[in-house]
Design an enzyme around this catalytic site. Structure first.
Site, PDB file in Angstrom:
ATOM      1  CG  ASP A 406      -1.834   1.159   1.325  1.00  0.00           C
ATOM      2  OD1 ASP A 406      -2.733   1.253   0.470  1.00  0.00           O
ATOM      3  OD2 ASP A 406      -1.664   1.995   2.229  1.00  0.00           O
ATOM      4  CD  GLU A 459      -2.566   2.426  -3.369  1.00  0.00           C
ATOM      5  OE1 GLU A 459      -3.594   3.106  -3.465  1.00  0.00           O
ATOM      6  OE2 GLU A 459      -1.823   2.465  -2.371  1.00  0.00           O
TER       7      GLU A 459
END
Length: 726
Positions: A406, A459
């Site tokens: 993330d 990401e």
């Protein structure tokens, strides 16, 4: 008191819990040719020393100056021997092993590797581990806190009194350690840390394998899960030439049982969620973070226990059962993993030993201004090792197939979301976070070398070069990257009224300009259906029929386009409402034909995607894609061919207007009969039923190809064609 060797001021420091080396005073010691036992037992009325082999009581210990410190010289003995303590607590009596009679927990190799930050499995030594030492069952504890004055293990087993089990300091690596007999799996514990300023901090274990359910914050003793063997089948299923279609899930809000007052457990989810994912023909399931976290609305992205599966849904053994159930059903498991930051909750990592240990001291480097969270100091070898070890832990000990990392962009740039003057340049004066880059490369190299069946996914929302390129070539070494640019461009196009889409044609074709710069995943994630962004179906223009037709056409285009696929839960049946993490998906919608039709379409798209190799085999090779029509702006039609590098091909035609295009000529490379394998306008999906019968290629050149078809492009729909012999 019989002892006359140890200075009184040292004993007073031990009694007050302010001595850095308790093992030099407590336990059994030879002093001036005599053998002594010394123990600190607050609340004890009397204490005796018992020979552990014979069970014989040897001597009653004397109390030092009306304190909790007891001392005795062992008569007739000169060499250390195993012993126990017989304790009268006033209300009951107890015979215990003395924790201070046991040797070091860490071996020399462990100390060396931990000190240089190269221990691939730090979780095997740090944290709490049930163990047997010298024939005695207990738990070995170890925690990194190099700047503490004193660290103690506290828990129910010692009345949460920090004087009972003060730990041994291993100055070579900054780790405090201790074996405590009689502690058992399931016992609660924390570390009581006296910092450099003399303040007491009560901290959860950074390496705890299990944690209490919020609002409680203690760590729970739990054995290290056994290693999961590598599996070549999982490696093949994660490969760049494999069909990878991911169903993203928030476990707490996928479905709530009964009256909705509790969550489904990991085992219940294994029984309900896994069959559902399999029925829709997804290949993988991606779980939003399942590590322990204190605040429900953070969805797990601000964790205080990255080694512990959250207690919201059960135990670590229950989570392992969930992963095994997924694998038994042929479904890979991907975890969202968050090395970008951690919350400032006092029981967590923040100023762990009274100093900026896991984080940067300067808030310009150490605080995320957007989120109010704390940034890891990747330049510290121990911190990097903590995080890399954690990634490896989920793969090796739970058998997860991949980690979606993330907020990578926030890690790569020192000026991420910061105003001028609010960030610290790197040593060359630039904005790149060199330490974070080195950490990510180390992470990916470790996964590739140690568990090559697993994958990592970034990401990353910028155009940072080489995210999925090998480290040896200067890249970051990820296997895949989310294509957030493609997602934003195409959703922006779909929001337009079909009448005006011809003015935004480039938004659908621009992605091919960079499609092969990285190994991309096409994500329609939770980020697009929360925080007032509305649902996917809510972004579509027109009346109800048109909204559903638009979304079906979009899904068809996406499943035909190069790149792996990801869809957030609820999107598969076009939930109207924006996602609510505190509720449940609106499953009642499936009683309505348009919603049930959308779900059936997603299942069929996944099936076609898996069954037809051109749709996945050359996702990252330009030879696998060719535009047939990309410039028909007036009709808002796109047509392209997917190839598998052998003899198979699939033709994808998308019409993003509500006007059916009859007799629409497209070029094809080969003669023969062609058939539809999917048509998002089919009546079974809720469409108008406009479709193509079997088509015979004509010897009429078109779009630079020697043969062509006259097709029907259904309204607001995507269809896929293959040669009949395919």
């Amino acid at each position: 008191m019989q002892n006359t060797v140890t200075p009184t001021d040292v004993l007073e420091c031990v009694i007050s819990g302010d001595f850095h080396d308790p093992f030099s005073v407590l336990g059994m010691h030879r002093e001036s040719g005599r053998l002594f036992v010394r123990t600190l037992l607050p609340g004890a009325v009397s204490v005796s020393v018992v020979d552990a082999h014979s069970g014989k009581e040897l001597v009653r210990m004397e109390r030092f100056a009306d304190t909790a410190l007891f001392d005795a010289e062992i008569p007739g003995r000169k060499e250390p021997f195993p012993y126990r303590l017989k304790i009268d607590w006033g209300t009951h009596r107890q015979e215990l092993e003395d924790a201070y009679r046991f040797p070091c927990v860490l071996g020399d190799i462990d100390v060396w590797l931990l000190s240089e930050g190269t221990h691939h499995r730090p979780y095997e030594r740090l944290g709490a581990h049930p163990a047997v030492m010298e024939g005695v069952a207990g738990v070995s504890f170890a925690v990194w806190a190099p700047n503490a004055r004193r660290v103690s293990v506290v828990g129910d087993f010692n009345g949460w009194d920090g004087r009972r089990h003060m730990m041994r300091y291993r100055y070579e690596c900054g780790v405090w350690e201790m074996f405590i007999p009689h502690v058992m799996p399931g016992d609660l514990y924390k570390y009581e840390i006296k910092d450099i300023a003399g303040e007491i901090r009560l901290k959860a274990d950074p390496y705890a394998f299990r944690a209490q359910l919020r609002p409680d914050t203690a760590s729970v003793v739990h054995g290290l899960p056994p290693a999961v063997p590598s599996d070549e089948r999982r490696k093949a299923a994660n490969a760049p030439d494999a069909p990878v279609s991911i169903y993203e899930v928030h476990l707490g809000s996928w479905r709530l049982p009964g009256d909705g007052r509790r969550w489904l457990t990991y085992r219940e989810l294994a029984e309900q969620l896994i069959p559902y994912v399999k029925s829709l023909a997804f290949t993988h399931i991606e779980l939003m973070p399942v590590n322990e976290y204190p605040y429900d609305d953070s969805w797990g992205y601000q964790s205080t226990g990255i080694y512990a599966p959250t207690a919201r849904f059960g135990t670590p053994d229950d989570f392992r059962y969930f992963v095994e159930a997924a694998h038994d059903s042929g479904i890979g498991v991907i975890l969202d993993w968050v090395p970008a930051h951690f919350p400032a909750d006092e029981h967590g990592l923040v100023r762990f030993d009274g100093t900026a240990l896991y984080e940067h001291a300067d808030p310009k480097e150490g605080v995320h201004q957007d989120w109010g969270s704390i940034i890891y100091n990747y330049g510290r070898t121990e911190v990097s090792n903590y995080l890399v070890g954690n990634a490896f832990y989920w793969i090796e000990r739970y058998g997860v197939d991949g980690l979606r990392v993330d907020a990578v962009a926030s890690m790569l740039y020192r000026d991420y979301s910061r105003a001028p003057g609010q960030w610290v340049p790197n040593k060359y004066g630039g904005r790149e976070n060199l330490e974070a880059i080195a950490f990510l490369r180390k992470l990916n190299e470790t996964v590739i070398a140690e568990r090559p069946e697993a994958v990592t996914m970034a990401e990353e929302s910028t155009s940072f070069p080489g995210v999925t390129h090998p480290v040896r070539d200067g890249g970051l070494g990820f296997h895949y990257k989310w294509n957030l640019g493609w997602m934003h461009d195409t959703l922006s196009y779909l929001r337009e009224d079909p009448l005006f889409r011809k003015y935004h044609h480039d938004k659908m074709r621009f992605g091919m300009m960079y499609a092969y710069s990285e190994n991309f995943i096409l994500p329609l994630s939770h980020d697009e259906v929360v925080h007032c962004k509305g649902s996917l179906i809510g972004k579509m223009p027109g009346d109800e029929w048109q909204r559903f037709a638009n979304l079906r056409a979009y899904f068809g285009f996406m499943w035909g386009y190069p790149g792996k696929k990801l869809l957030f839960m609820g999107g598969e049946f076009a939930q109207y409402r924006e996602w609510d993490s505190n509720g449940s998906l609106d499953w009642y919608l499936l009683q309505y034909p348009l919603h049930a039709g959308m779900q059936r379409l997603v299942r069929d798209l996944n099936t076609v995607y898996r069954d037809f190799s051109p749709l996945h085999r050359l996702d990252y090779d330009p030879q696998g894609f060719e535009w047939i029509i990309h410039d028909d702006t007036d009709s808002s039609v796109f047509c392209f061919m997917r190839r598998d590098g052998e003899k198979q091909s699939v033709i994808v035609i998308s019409n993003f207007t509500p006007v059916p295009r009859y007799g629409y000529r497209i070029g094809v490379a080969e003669p023969g009969w062609y058939r539809e394998i999917i048509n998002t306008d089919a009546a079974i999906y809720g469409g108008s039923g406009v479709h193509n019968h079997e088509l015979l290629a004509q010897p009429v050149s078109s779009n630079g190809m020697p043969w062509s078809l006259e097709v029907t492009a259904p309204p607001l729909a995507t269809c896929m064609l293959v040669r009949k012999d395919s």
